[in-house]
Design a protein around this motif. Sequence first.
Motif, mmCIF file in Angstrom:
data_model
loop_
_atom_site.group_PDB
_atom_site.id
_atom_site.type_symbol
_atom_site.label_atom_id
_atom_site.label_comp_id
_atom_site.label_asym_id
_atom_site.label_seq_id
_atom_site.Cartn_x
_atom_site.Cartn_y
_atom_site.Cartn_z
ATOM 1 N N LEU A 103 0.872 -1.177 0.000
ATOM 2 C CA LEU A 103 0.000 0.000 0.000
ATOM 3 C C LEU A 103 0.902 1.218 0.000
ATOM 4 O O LEU A 103 1.864 1.266 0.773
ATOM 5 C CB LEU A 103 -0.857 0.052 1.268
ATOM 6 C CG LEU A 103 -1.670 -1.187 1.634
ATOM 7 C CD1 LEU A 103 -2.391 -0.968 2.956
ATOM 8 C CD2 LEU A 103 -2.669 -1.486 0.537
ATOM 9 N N CYS A 104 0.610 2.195 -0.836
ATOM 10 C CA CYS A 104 1.490 3.359 -0.863
ATOM 11 C C CYS A 104 0.733 4.619 -1.282
ATOM 12 O O CYS A 104 -0.079 4.575 -2.208
ATOM 13 C CB CYS A 104 2.667 3.117 -1.802
ATOM 14 S SG CYS A 104 3.936 4.361 -1.547
ATOM 15 N N VAL A 105 1.015 5.699 -0.577
ATOM 16 C CA VAL A 105 0.346 6.970 -0.891
ATOM 17 C C VAL A 105 1.144 7.790 -1.902
ATOM 18 O O VAL A 105 0.691 8.845 -2.334
ATOM 19 C CB VAL A 105 0.129 7.827 0.386
ATOM 20 C CG1 VAL A 105 -0.819 7.165 1.350
ATOM 21 C CG2 VAL A 105 1.466 8.141 1.071
ATOM 22 N N ASN A 107 3.578 8.370 -5.528
ATOM 23 C CA ASN A 107 3.336 8.122 -6.940
ATOM 24 C C ASN A 107 4.614 8.103 -7.763
ATOM 25 O O ASN A 107 4.668 8.708 -8.836
ATOM 26 C CB ASN A 107 2.426 9.234 -7.470
ATOM 27 C CG ASN A 107 1.105 8.633 -7.866
ATOM 28 O OD1 ASN A 107 1.071 7.524 -8.428
ATOM 29 N ND2 ASN A 107 0.033 9.321 -7.563
ATOM 30 N N CYS A 108 5.624 7.428 -7.262
ATOM 31 C CA CYS A 108 6.931 7.430 -7.929
ATOM 32 C C CYS A 108 6.782 6.792 -9.319
ATOM 33 O O CYS A 108 6.309 5.652 -9.419
ATOM 34 C CB CYS A 108 7.932 6.654 -7.097
ATOM 35 S SG CYS A 108 7.847 7.118 -5.356
ATOM 36 N N LEU A 109 7.196 7.506 -10.326
ATOM 37 C CA LEU A 109 6.852 7.088 -11.690
ATOM 38 C C LEU A 109 7.519 5.783 -12.140
ATOM 39 O O LEU A 109 7.139 5.206 -13.132
ATOM 40 C CB LEU A 109 7.209 8.199 -12.685
ATOM 41 C CG LEU A 109 6.455 9.515 -12.500
ATOM 42 C CD1 LEU A 109 6.744 10.469 -13.641
ATOM 43 C CD2 LEU A 109 4.934 9.293 -12.389
ATOM 44 N N TYR A 110 8.525 5.323 -11.387
ATOM 45 C CA TYR A 110 9.270 4.121 -11.777
ATOM 46 C C TYR A 110 8.819 2.883 -11.001
ATOM 47 O O TYR A 110 9.380 1.812 -11.159
ATOM 48 C CB TYR A 110 10.773 4.348 -11.520
ATOM 49 C CG TYR A 110 11.018 4.997 -10.174
ATOM 50 C CD1 TYR A 110 11.052 4.252 -9.007
ATOM 51 C CD2 TYR A 110 11.129 6.381 -10.065
ATOM 52 C CE1 TYR A 110 11.212 4.847 -7.770
ATOM 53 C CE2 TYR A 110 11.298 7.001 -8.833
ATOM 54 C CZ TYR A 110 11.335 6.221 -7.690
ATOM 55 O OH TYR A 110 11.474 6.817 -6.459
ATOM 56 N N CYS A 111 7.808 3.026 -10.125
ATOM 57 C CA CYS A 111 7.517 1.946 -9.173
ATOM 58 C C CYS A 111 6.149 1.307 -9.373
ATOM 59 O O CYS A 111 5.146 2.012 -9.566
ATOM 60 C CB CYS A 111 7.607 2.510 -7.755
ATOM 61 S SG CYS A 111 7.181 1.285 -6.501
ATOM 62 N N GLY A 112 6.120 -0.023 -9.295
ATOM 63 C CA GLY A 112 4.869 -0.763 -9.438
ATOM 64 C C GLY A 112 3.899 -0.527 -8.287
ATOM 65 O O GLY A 112 2.688 -0.734 -8.429
HETATM 66 FE FE1 SF4 Z 1 5.725 3.951 -2.762
HETATM 67 FE FE2 SF4 Z 1 7.045 2.699 -4.681
HETATM 68 FE FE3 SF4 Z 1 7.484 5.228 -4.265
HETATM 69 FE FE4 SF4 Z 1 8.335 3.442 -2.495
HETATM 70 S S1 SF4 Z 1 9.071 3.677 -4.582
HETATM 71 S S2 SF4 Z 1 7.314 5.340 -2.058
HETATM 72 S S3 SF4 Z 1 6.686 1.932 -2.628
HETATM 73 S S4 SF4 Z 1 5.545 4.342 -4.944
#
Ligand code: SF4
Length: 491
Positions: A103-105, A107-112
Amino acid sequence: EWAAKVIKQEEIDKYLVNGRDFIDEEVIYNKLYSNRKPDKQFIRDIIQKSLSITRLEPDETAALLNVKDEDLWEELYEAADKVKRKVYDNRIVFFAPLYCSNLCVNNCLYCGFRKENSEEKRRILNMEEIKKETEAVINEGHKRMIVVYGEHPLSDANYIAESIKAIYSVKKKAKHGYGNIRRVNVNAAPMSIADLRKLWEVGIGTYQVFQETYNHELYKKLHPSGPKSNYLWRLYSLHRAMDAGIDDVAIGALFGLYDWRFEVMGLLYHTIDLERQFNIGPHTISFPRLTPAAGSKLSTNSEYLVKDEEFKKLVTVLRLSVPYTGLIITAREKPEIRREVIKVGCTQTDASTKIDIGGYSENTNLQQKDKQQFMLGDTRSLDEVIRELAEMGLITSFCTAGYRCGRTGDKIMGLLKECIEGKFCKLNAVLTFREYLDDYASEETKIAGEKVLLKEIEEIKTIPFFQQHNLVEKFNQYYERVSNGERDLYL
Ligand code: SF4
């Protein structure tokens, strides 16, 4: 809303110098430019400095990053291996990552795991599930974990502290002795000092936060929303950890987002600032490369993707630039790359890795794109990887003695710089490898492992440091006790 609740501006401001952070793009570009044609003799002098286990200055690292001559690179590879053996001996420490929540708030563009990725199936483990995962990890033979969490109100500091306690509580019978997790490291979002203290109180090992990219402008674009969009809150997360009492901290960058030479310089400046403010550098440095992730175009089409030969070079430069620090190569990388890069000074790695939530206990063998943060390059078992390393003459260590003997922070830094910690590690590597071979190894691995083990034991007898400190006799006693089924003895 969540970001406003989490971020405490005063816990950023206190570390700034004249209102500025320690990453100045202009300075970095100038260093790289002014050292663009390094003299051969200058490079050889830098090698000698690294071999004396002294951290390099930015001009020196910039010069290494600009070496073009392939013969000179061969000298650098050789020096990197020598530095590693001097500080850490010929051992590799193993760990298992455990993903507790996706679960994540942010929005890192490289991350699933990013919030807006609808392709991802979401899940957070409860404490019983975490214990089950831990049992499965212990059954592989692991003694050390890194627990990983997305950033979310449900996986806050209280949840993380509970999960660390749950992991430490698990003990599993093994063939001759028992297995347990003896060190829990954490990779989680930046926290306040008060929250970090909660982790310190339950016995966190290393606290790891990667800056991803040190470039301010790019960072803004890649992290469009959520608390992670605050560059400085992240940049000073490890400074806060130090102030909370966690003195083993780990830095890293996600290579492939921006120019790799720039990121190496960023990691060096991060190291220098930690040393300047706390007299302790990072316990480890990580250098994951961008790998394909569900719902992320950037993860496959970034213009800065790092080629294999560049990757080996960047690891070499990090090894030489910060000689006392551990370097982590993970199962993101393919086996052939791991083999190459381990030779230039890596100290830690993982194996039998599952990064889908619940993957260890639910025994998912195929990689599941919609449940993982990224795709792994190496899915081999711990047993297979250990066998390969033994055939390369490297000893596997499951040692977790350092922090339990109070060898953390500035104490371990001092011992590493004087090349003493590596000597303790040699003894503890043998004791923990004995445990592994007796409790978990396949017959083939046992044969390969015994050869390395015997060689190590012979060496231990001849090292003056051990004789001067009456350690040989104590080691012999411990070795016999471990061979008879006692567990978790360390020096
Ligand atoms: Fe969330 Fe992925 Fe960004 Fe980490 S890298 S903060 S898990 S979106």
